[in-house]
Design an enzyme around this catalytic site. Sequence first.
Site, PDB file in Angstrom:
ATOM      1  CG  ASP A   9      -1.938  -1.123   1.217  1.00  0.00           C
ATOM      2  OD1 ASP A   9      -2.017  -1.854   0.221  1.00  0.00           O
ATOM      3  OD2 ASP A   9      -2.620  -1.298   2.237  1.00  0.00           O
ATOM      4  CE  LYS A  85      -3.492  -4.439   1.355  1.00  0.00           C
ATOM      5  NZ  LYS A  85      -4.405  -3.633   2.147  1.00  0.00           N
ATOM      6  CB  CYS A 118      -2.309  -2.906   5.392  1.00  0.00           C
ATOM      7  SG  CYS A 118      -3.996  -2.286   5.131  1.00  0.00           S
TER       8      CYS A 118
END
Length: 184
Positions: A9, A85, A118
């Site tokens: 991310d 995701k 995450c």
Amino acid sequence: MAEALVLIDLQNDYFPSGTMELVGAEAAVERAAMLLEAFRRKGLPVFHVQHLAKRAGATFFVPGTVGAEIHSAIRPEREERVVIKHFPNSFRETTLLEDLRAVGASKLTFAGMMTHMCVDTTVRAAADLGFACSLAQDGCATRALEFGGQPVAADKVQLAYLAGLNGSFASVRSAQELCATLSA
């Protein structure tokens, strides 16, 4: 033991002018870029994880926006897999596990964002799946939180999550240390 890099991310919304700016994002992406360059030089596999929001009313990582794009400092190259995701755990409902198995990876190095969400969730899942994990302590970033009306500064959140991961789930070290230990 085959090694792979997993970048989680590292997307524009986490940087200045993004909709969810994190503390230390710019320094973290510099360290992630250092790792990326080292893995590329060694010809080791690299996986970019990109979170795209699915829920109505999402305010960041909205598909089709600049904020959802992977940061230019670590832009994927053609042969590097981008795993999409929709949940904090990069393995949940994605191809990441199959992709890692396909390249014979057993040792994973992680960098990314947010440390307390995450990154934490994905590193713990990877360890549970039997991977030997390393995490670049300076290659991830987070933000301040609040619990029970008490503010928790971003540096304390970062420290607590790194401490919780270190040892039981990952070897948490600097990006420079991790680069120095890469196999040929």
